[in-house]
Scaffold this motif. Sequence first.
Motif, PDB file in Angstrom:
ATOM      1  N   LYS A  11      -0.609   5.782  -0.274  1.00 49.20           N
ATOM      2  CA  LYS A  11      -0.848   7.229  -0.237  1.00 49.20           C
ATOM      3  C   LYS A  11      -0.448   7.884  -1.555  1.00 49.20           C
ATOM      4  CE  LYS A  11      -0.303   7.594   4.775  1.00 49.20           C
ATOM      5  NZ  LYS A  11       0.541   8.108   5.904  1.00 49.20           N
ATOM      6  N   ALA A  12       0.666   7.427  -2.119  1.00 47.95           N
ATOM      7  CA  ALA A  12       1.114   7.990  -3.398  1.00 47.95           C
ATOM      8  C   ALA A  12       0.118   7.677  -4.511  1.00 47.95           C
ATOM      9  CB  ALA A  12       2.496   7.442  -3.750  1.00 47.95           C
ATOM     10  N   SER A  13      -0.405   6.449  -4.521  1.00 47.91           N
ATOM     11  CA  SER A  13      -1.327   6.059  -5.589  1.00 47.91           C
ATOM     12  C   SER A  13      -2.655   6.792  -5.482  1.00 47.91           C
ATOM     13  CB  SER A  13      -1.559   4.547  -5.576  1.00 47.91           C
ATOM     14  OG  SER A  13      -2.403   4.155  -4.512  1.00 47.91           O
ATOM     15  N   LEU A  14      -3.118   7.027  -4.258  1.00 50.45           N
ATOM     16  CA  LEU A  14      -4.413   7.695  -4.072  1.00 50.45           C
ATOM     17  C   LEU A  14      -4.323   9.197  -4.314  1.00 50.45           C
ATOM     18  CD1 LEU A  14      -5.740   5.842  -0.897  1.00 50.45           C
ATOM     19  CD2 LEU A  14      -6.371   5.451  -3.283  1.00 50.45           C
ATOM     20  N   ALA A  15      -3.095   9.730  -4.362  1.00 51.98           N
ATOM     21  CA  ALA A  15      -2.924  11.160  -4.624  1.00 51.98           C
ATOM     22  C   ALA A  15      -3.056  11.495  -6.106  1.00 51.98           C
ATOM     23  CB  ALA A  15      -1.558  11.615  -4.114  1.00 51.98           C
ATOM     24  N   GLY A  16      -3.063  10.459  -6.952  1.00 50.65           N
ATOM     25  CA  GLY A  16      -3.144  10.676  -8.392  1.00 50.65           C
ATOM     26  C   GLY A  16      -4.554  11.004  -8.854  1.00 50.65           C
ATOM     27  N   PRO A  17      -4.719  11.281 -10.140  1.00 48.31           N
ATOM     28  CA  PRO A  17      -6.011  11.707 -10.676  1.00 48.31           C
ATOM     29  C   PRO A  17      -7.007  10.566 -10.901  1.00 48.31           C
ATOM     30  CG  PRO A  17      -4.385  11.624 -12.425  1.00 48.31           C
ATOM     31  CD  PRO A  17      -3.651  11.319 -11.159  1.00 48.31           C
ATOM     32  N   SER A  18      -6.521   9.323 -10.922  1.00 50.05           N
ATOM     33  CA  SER A  18      -7.405   8.196 -11.221  1.00 50.05           C
ATOM     34  C   SER A  18      -7.571   7.308 -10.001  1.00 50.05           C
ATOM     35  CB  SER A  18      -6.832   7.373 -12.385  1.00 50.05           C
ATOM     36  OG  SER A  18      -5.549   6.861 -12.035  1.00 50.05           O
ATOM     37  N   LEU A  19      -8.593   6.459 -10.049  1.00 49.62           N
ATOM     38  CA  LEU A  19      -8.855   5.525  -8.951  1.00 49.62           C
ATOM     39  C   LEU A  19      -9.254   4.189  -9.545  1.00 49.62           C
ATOM     40  CD1 LEU A  19      -9.041   5.263  -5.867  1.00 49.62           C
ATOM     41  CD2 LEU A  19     -11.461   5.841  -6.044  1.00 49.62           C
ATOM     42  N   GLY A  20      -8.469   3.151  -9.263  1.00 46.59           N
ATOM     43  CA  GLY A  20      -8.727   1.832  -9.827  1.00 46.59           C
ATOM     44  C   GLY A  20      -8.850   0.770  -8.750  1.00 46.59           C
ATOM     45  N   PRO A  21      -9.186  -0.444  -9.156  1.00 46.07           N
ATOM     46  CA  PRO A  21      -9.432  -1.513  -8.193  1.00 46.07           C
ATOM     47  C   PRO A  21      -8.223  -1.898  -7.348  1.00 46.07           C
ATOM     48  CG  PRO A  21      -9.506  -2.341 -10.462  1.00 46.07           C
ATOM     49  CD  PRO A  21      -9.499  -0.863 -10.535  1.00 46.07           C
ATOM     50  N   TYR A  22      -7.019  -1.851  -7.909  1.00 49.29           N
ATOM     51  CA  TYR A  22      -5.851  -2.222  -7.105  1.00 49.29           C
ATOM     52  C   TYR A  22      -5.573  -1.169  -6.035  1.00 49.29           C
ATOM     53  CZ  TYR A  22      -5.105  -5.688 -10.760  1.00 49.29           C
ATOM     54  OH  TYR A  22      -5.266  -6.730 -11.643  1.00 49.29           O
ATOM     55  N   GLN A  23      -5.764   0.098  -6.372  1.00 50.71           N
ATOM     56  CA  GLN A  23      -5.591   1.157  -5.378  1.00 50.71           C
ATOM     57  C   GLN A  23      -6.575   0.983  -4.229  1.00 50.71           C
ATOM     58  OE1 GLN A  23      -5.740   3.716  -9.104  1.00 50.71           O
ATOM     59  NE2 GLN A  23      -5.147   5.222  -7.588  1.00 50.71           N
ATOM     60  N   LEU A  24      -7.819   0.663  -4.558  1.00 47.73           N
ATOM     61  CA  LEU A  24      -8.833   0.500  -3.517  1.00 47.73           C
ATOM     62  C   LEU A  24      -8.549  -0.727  -2.646  1.00 47.73           C
ATOM     63  CD1 LEU A  24     -11.977   1.452  -5.608  1.00 47.73           C
ATOM     64  CD2 LEU A  24     -11.213   2.598  -3.523  1.00 47.73           C
ATOM     65  N   GLN A  25      -8.152  -1.826  -3.267  1.00 41.58           N
ATOM     66  CA  GLN A  25      -7.815  -3.008  -2.475  1.00 41.58           C
ATOM     67  C   GLN A  25      -6.614  -2.736  -1.577  1.00 41.58           C
ATOM     68  OE1 GLN A  25      -8.112  -6.984  -4.614  1.00 41.58           O
ATOM     69  NE2 GLN A  25      -8.430  -5.601  -6.337  1.00 41.58           N
ATOM     70  N   ALA A  26      -5.663  -1.963  -2.083  1.00 36.91           N
ATOM     71  CA  ALA A  26      -4.508  -1.610  -1.271  1.00 36.91           C
ATOM     72  C   ALA A  26      -4.926  -0.724  -0.096  1.00 36.91           C
ATOM     73  CB  ALA A  26      -3.463  -0.897  -2.128  1.00 36.91           C
ATOM     74  N   ALA A  27      -5.859   0.188  -0.335  1.00 34.11           N
ATOM     75  CA  ALA A  27      -6.352   1.050   0.747  1.00 34.11           C
ATOM     76  C   ALA A  27      -7.053   0.230   1.822  1.00 34.11           C
ATOM     77  CB  ALA A  27      -7.299   2.109   0.178  1.00 34.11           C
ATOM     78  N   ILE A  28      -7.782  -0.799   1.401  1.00 37.56           N
ATOM     79  CA  ILE A  28      -8.430  -1.695   2.364  1.00 37.56           C
ATOM     80  C   ILE A  28      -7.382  -2.438   3.184  1.00 37.56           C
ATOM     81  CG2 ILE A  28      -9.831  -3.793   2.581  1.00 37.56           C
ATOM     82  CD1 ILE A  28     -11.349  -2.752   0.019  1.00 37.56           C
ATOM     83  N   ALA A  29      -6.359  -2.957   2.500  1.00 37.05           N
ATOM     84  CA  ALA A  29      -5.285  -3.672   3.204  1.00 37.05           C
ATOM     85  C   ALA A  29      -4.566  -2.732   4.172  1.00 37.05           C
ATOM     86  CB  ALA A  29      -4.293  -4.247   2.199  1.00 37.05           C
ATOM     87  N   ALA A  30      -4.380  -1.468   3.781  1.00 36.93           N
ATOM     88  CA  ALA A  30      -3.722  -0.500   4.662  1.00 36.93           C
ATOM     89  C   ALA A  30      -4.578  -0.198   5.885  1.00 36.93           C
ATOM     90  CB  ALA A  30      -3.439   0.790   3.889  1.00 36.93           C
ATOM     91  N   THR A  31      -5.897  -0.186   5.720  1.00 40.00           N
ATOM     92  CA  THR A  31      -6.788   0.042   6.857  1.00 40.00           C
ATOM     93  C   THR A  31      -6.655  -1.089   7.875  1.00 40.00           C
ATOM     94  OG1 THR A  31      -8.355   1.201   5.404  1.00 40.00           O
ATOM     95  CG2 THR A  31      -9.174   0.470   7.547  1.00 40.00           C
TER      96      THR A  31
END
Length: 407
Positions: A274-294
């Motif tokens: 949640k902290a990483s996705l609140a930032g201004p950028s979006l990268g592959p590790y954030q997206l993979q982490a969001a998938i793992a969180a889902t």
Amino acid sequence: MGGVTGSSFEGLLRELAPQVLGALIRRHDQFEGCEDAVQEAVLAATLQWPAEGVPDNPRGWLMTVASRRLIDRIRSDRARRERESALAAAEVPSDEVPGSDDTLVLLFLCCHPTLTAASQTALTLRAVGGLTTAEIARAFLVPEATMAARISRAKQRIKAAGSSFTLPEGAEREERLRVVLHVLYLIFNEGYTASSGSELHRPDLAREAIRLTRMVHAQLPGDDEVTGLLALMLLTDARREARTTATGDLVPLSEQDRTTWDHGMIGEGTKLVKASLAGPSLGPYQLQAAIAATHADAATAEETDWAQVHALYLILERIAPNPMVTLNRAVALAEVEGPRAGLDLLAGLDDDERMAGHHRLLSVRAHLLEKAGDAAAAHAHYRRAAKATASLAEQRYLEARAARVRL
């Protein structure tokens, strides 16, 4: 001197060794000699501290011993005799150890762009992770002499490149940080799913990758991709105990006992996502982490929000195209639109040279063929996938799936 237990003792040495190495390299501007000296100081600590207790200033103790070992080495080298006086004068007493932590600078140095990914990984584990050459060789299933030569060549290449022990600036710093994160990602993946050998996991490598990523995150807490990578590791490693049976056989995500997942790690990982996705950028590790969180958010496999997983893979595929991303998107698409939709997406990977004969492509296709009711084709692909992987745990699993669909 203080008392010490085995686990805390090893942890302390792993934490301090890269700090001491960074300080030595900054002072003496040479990698190989400093790294060897620190290894000797660590060895001396393993022999003395258990019996005598940990010094009041353990970092200063290691720094002093390593500094003296380095000077002794140079004094014995006639070709460098002219440098003896300058280096002897630079000896650092324990009460003058620099207070800065150069671990991040050391990580950047180990991930120098002139090195191959394999060399970057080995050097990082040796210099920053504190693993011995023998431990690294065992982890990657190569002879110790082979790994020693690889590490030695890596240090020589860094020396030949004339690298300075400083953090790069601007765009170069960002580019090098991505290399550092990629190396940590590779170390974690090898620990979580070993590419070869009899065991599915190598927990020591996964734990080391998490430890090092925590270290980077502590120094760069505002970097969203660093935060995302740490979250991804925690959310993924939280499932480790559920991934194998008591006999070491692989258990797929859909069949895992989710009550055995480490919910403390999941909670921490979810907060970081949640902290990483609140930032201004979006990268592959954030997206993979969001998938793992889902996946972690679903109490059962049936409750997984596959539409969200597929949507995240679509975004990931756009910003970081990769055949493995497409492969994983095919699995999610099959859950949303049916196995034939997933198989159609997989067809686009058949001409990709990177995936030719890859066991993951074969096994996913077998899985989707099984879901589509084509047992004969699924059996053939499971068998081919089993032959294509060097992991014995995966081989056993794929052979078992092949036998099951043939019944």
